[in-house]
Design an enzyme around this catalytic site. Structure first.
Site, mmCIF file in Angstrom:
data_model
loop_
_atom_site.group_PDB
_atom_site.id
_atom_site.type_symbol
_atom_site.label_atom_id
_atom_site.label_comp_id
_atom_site.label_asym_id
_atom_site.label_seq_id
_atom_site.Cartn_x
_atom_site.Cartn_y
_atom_site.Cartn_z
ATOM 1 N N ARG A 1 3.092 -12.224 -5.498
ATOM 2 C CA ARG A 1 3.985 -11.906 -4.378
ATOM 3 C C ARG A 1 3.338 -12.434 -3.096
ATOM 4 O O ARG A 1 2.130 -12.259 -2.901
ATOM 5 C CB ARG A 1 4.260 -10.400 -4.256
ATOM 6 C CG ARG A 1 4.965 -9.816 -5.477
ATOM 7 C CD ARG A 1 5.461 -8.409 -5.226
ATOM 8 N NE ARG A 1 6.624 -8.398 -4.338
ATOM 9 C CZ ARG A 1 7.177 -7.274 -3.861
ATOM 10 N NH1 ARG A 1 6.651 -6.104 -4.173
ATOM 11 N NH2 ARG A 1 8.236 -7.340 -3.083
ATOM 12 N N ASN B 1 7.717 -5.556 6.957
ATOM 13 C CA ASN B 1 7.867 -4.373 6.108
ATOM 14 C C ASN B 1 9.176 -4.526 5.338
ATOM 15 O O ASN B 1 9.902 -5.507 5.510
ATOM 16 C CB ASN B 1 7.848 -3.095 6.947
ATOM 17 C CG ASN B 1 7.665 -1.847 6.087
ATOM 18 O OD1 ASN B 1 6.779 -1.782 5.240
ATOM 19 N ND2 ASN B 1 8.493 -0.831 6.302
ATOM 20 N N LYS B 2 9.474 -3.570 4.504
ATOM 21 C CA LYS B 2 10.661 -3.650 3.668
ATOM 22 C C LYS B 2 11.909 -3.964 4.491
ATOM 23 O O LYS B 2 12.079 -3.472 5.591
ATOM 24 C CB LYS B 2 10.846 -2.331 2.913
ATOM 25 C CG LYS B 2 11.976 -2.327 1.915
ATOM 26 C CD LYS B 2 11.864 -3.450 0.892
ATOM 27 C CE LYS B 2 10.584 -3.402 0.107
ATOM 28 N NZ LYS B 2 10.460 -4.539 -0.862
ATOM 29 N N ASP C 1 3.498 -4.384 5.331
ATOM 30 C CA ASP C 1 2.944 -5.262 4.302
ATOM 31 C C ASP C 1 2.044 -6.337 4.888
ATOM 32 O O ASP C 1 1.155 -6.836 4.202
ATOM 33 C CB ASP C 1 4.083 -5.897 3.503
ATOM 34 C CG ASP C 1 4.718 -4.904 2.554
ATOM 35 O OD1 ASP C 1 4.322 -4.881 1.375
ATOM 36 O OD2 ASP C 1 5.585 -4.131 2.994
ATOM 37 N N GLN D 1 13.794 2.276 -3.009
ATOM 38 C CA GLN D 1 12.454 2.871 -3.039
ATOM 39 C C GLN D 1 12.381 4.182 -2.268
ATOM 40 O O GLN D 1 11.563 5.046 -2.574
ATOM 41 C CB GLN D 1 11.415 1.888 -2.483
ATOM 42 C CG GLN D 1 11.239 0.633 -3.303
ATOM 43 C CD GLN D 1 11.991 -0.540 -2.708
ATOM 44 O OE1 GLN D 1 13.105 -0.376 -2.211
ATOM 45 N NE2 GLN D 1 11.413 -1.713 -2.746
ATOM 46 N N ARG E 1 3.888 -1.441 -6.460
ATOM 47 C CA ARG E 1 4.352 -2.038 -5.217
ATOM 48 C C ARG E 1 3.749 -1.235 -4.072
ATOM 49 O O ARG E 1 3.158 -0.188 -4.277
ATOM 50 C CB ARG E 1 5.885 -2.059 -5.149
ATOM 51 C CG ARG E 1 6.513 -0.827 -5.716
ATOM 52 C CD ARG E 1 7.634 -0.265 -4.914
ATOM 53 N NE ARG E 1 7.342 -0.117 -3.517
ATOM 54 C CZ ARG E 1 6.711 0.921 -2.972
ATOM 55 N NH1 ARG E 1 6.207 1.888 -3.716
ATOM 56 N NH2 ARG E 1 6.528 0.990 -1.667
ATOM 57 N N GLY E 2 3.908 -1.771 -2.857
ATOM 58 C CA GLY E 2 3.210 -1.207 -1.719
ATOM 59 C C GLY E 2 1.937 -1.996 -1.509
ATOM 60 O O GLY E 2 1.127 -2.151 -2.442
ATOM 61 N N ALA E 3 1.762 -2.535 -0.305
ATOM 62 C CA ALA E 3 0.669 -3.482 -0.072
ATOM 63 C C ALA E 3 -0.709 -2.977 -0.509
ATOM 64 O O ALA E 3 -1.423 -3.671 -1.244
ATOM 65 C CB ALA E 3 0.660 -3.901 1.409
#
Length: 338
Positions: A89, A234-235, A224, A183, A55-57
């Site tokens: 995603r 973002n998250k 992201d 996270q 995960r993480g762009a």
């Protein structure tokens, strides 16, 4: 990134290729253990991205690039492989940037390795520029995980912190836990611990307390997807941190490589927001936390309007939202980003 394995300090990447397989640190298992997931085809890469093994762009983009190169070697139907990986995603723009890059370079492994190396080197530059914003003894806030795990190495939001720490600036980091998948508590805290950076995990709803009490000097988060006007996804929970920072006169920075900027979107209204399963909210450590038959909503991201952003930290320098046309020109002139 630095990792302590059985008392021995090692340097490893979050994503790499070995023996015709894509190797990924399984981020679902950290901090309890370091386990490597092996992806042998495009379906495995889809699973890894969809289920947040990776995960993480930027790291998602690198995983996709390597996955497509493996698919080519396996003589898969490449149209199908592209569609499969692209469907994993929807929010992270780096995923689609990496796919376009691999299409333009015939899905070769050398292209995938170049893509991964470029992202890593650009992340280090983000760290170098971001370090100029950090003063000795600063207390910083970050949300979610935008470290080496989310990028392959260095990170985005955490890269300036790493460089500031190595420069002896004696920084301290407040780490939002980042519900529902934690996270921050699981991944960011683990990375900071590995690097020897002082930190405290705080509940997501505690940031305002520390801001009001003037215990936070600046906030740095990742992204992201960033629209042309500076609105960014973002998250989930990032938006409220940005609003709190604005109210408390705390600089709020977004660290991201050029591959995260989607200039085809005029504003954040066009950013697709992934909504994940309700069990992520309703079940903690295999135990239900709500009344029986409860339902939940679980958006994975939110969009922060550009007026809450002090500046964007990129590999090209630091840009205020009103300067993004200048950044767009630099990205357009960058052959790697085309």
């Amino acid at each position: 990134m630095k990792v302590n394995i059985n008392g021995e300090s090692k340097t490893i990447l979050a994503v790499w290729v070995e023996d015709n397989q894509v190797k990924l640190i399984d981020q679902r298992k950290i901090p309890e253990k370091i386990e490597i997931y092996s992806a042998k085809n495009s379906d495995d890469i889809y699973y890894a991205i969809k289920n947040m093994v990776v995960r993480g762009a930027p790291a998602i983009g690198v995983a996709a690039a390597y996955g497509l190169s493996i698919a080519l070697k396996n003589k898969e139907d490449m149209d199908k492989a592209v569609k499969t990986i692209a469907s994993s995603r929807p929010t992270a723009y780096d995923l689609f940037k990496a796919i376009d890059f691999m299409k333009a370079n015939n899905f070769s492994e050398s292209a995938a390795r170049r893509y991964a190396l470029e992202i890593t080197e650009r992340s280090k530059k983000i760290g170098e520029y971001g370090n100029t914003l950090i003063q000795p003894n600063d207390h910083l806030l970050t949300h979610c995980n935008a470290g080496a795990l989310a990028v392959v190495d260095w990170g985005t939001a955490l890269a300036p912190m790493r460089i500031a720490h190595d420069a002896g600036k004696n920084i301290f980091v407040f780490v939002d836990e980042t519900r529902p998948r934690l996270q921050g508590a699981k991944l960011t805290a683990w990375e900071l611990q590995q690097e020897g950076i002082d930190y405290s995990i705080i509940a997501d709803n505690a940031a305002g307390y520390f801001m009001k009490n003037k215990e936070i000097n600046l906030a740095i988060v990742g992204a992201d997807r960033i629209a042309a006007n500076g609105d960014f996804a973002n998250k989930i929970g990032t938006y409220e941190k940005a609003v709190l920072a604005k109210v408390n006169n705390i600089p709020f920075y977004v660290a991201a490589p050029g591959s995260t900027f989607d200039f085809s979107l005029k504003s954040g209204d066009g950013i697709p927001i992934e909504e994940r399963g309700e069990d992520e909210v309703l079940i903690v450590n295999n135990s239900s936390i709500g009344p029986a038959e409860s339902h939940a909503r679980n958006p994975a991201f939110d969009v922060t309007p550009h007026e809450y952003v002090t500046a964007f930290i990129t590999e090209y320098g630091i840009f205020r939202p009103e300067e993004l046309k200048k950044l767009q020109k630099l990205i357009h002139e960058d052959l790697f980003m085309r």
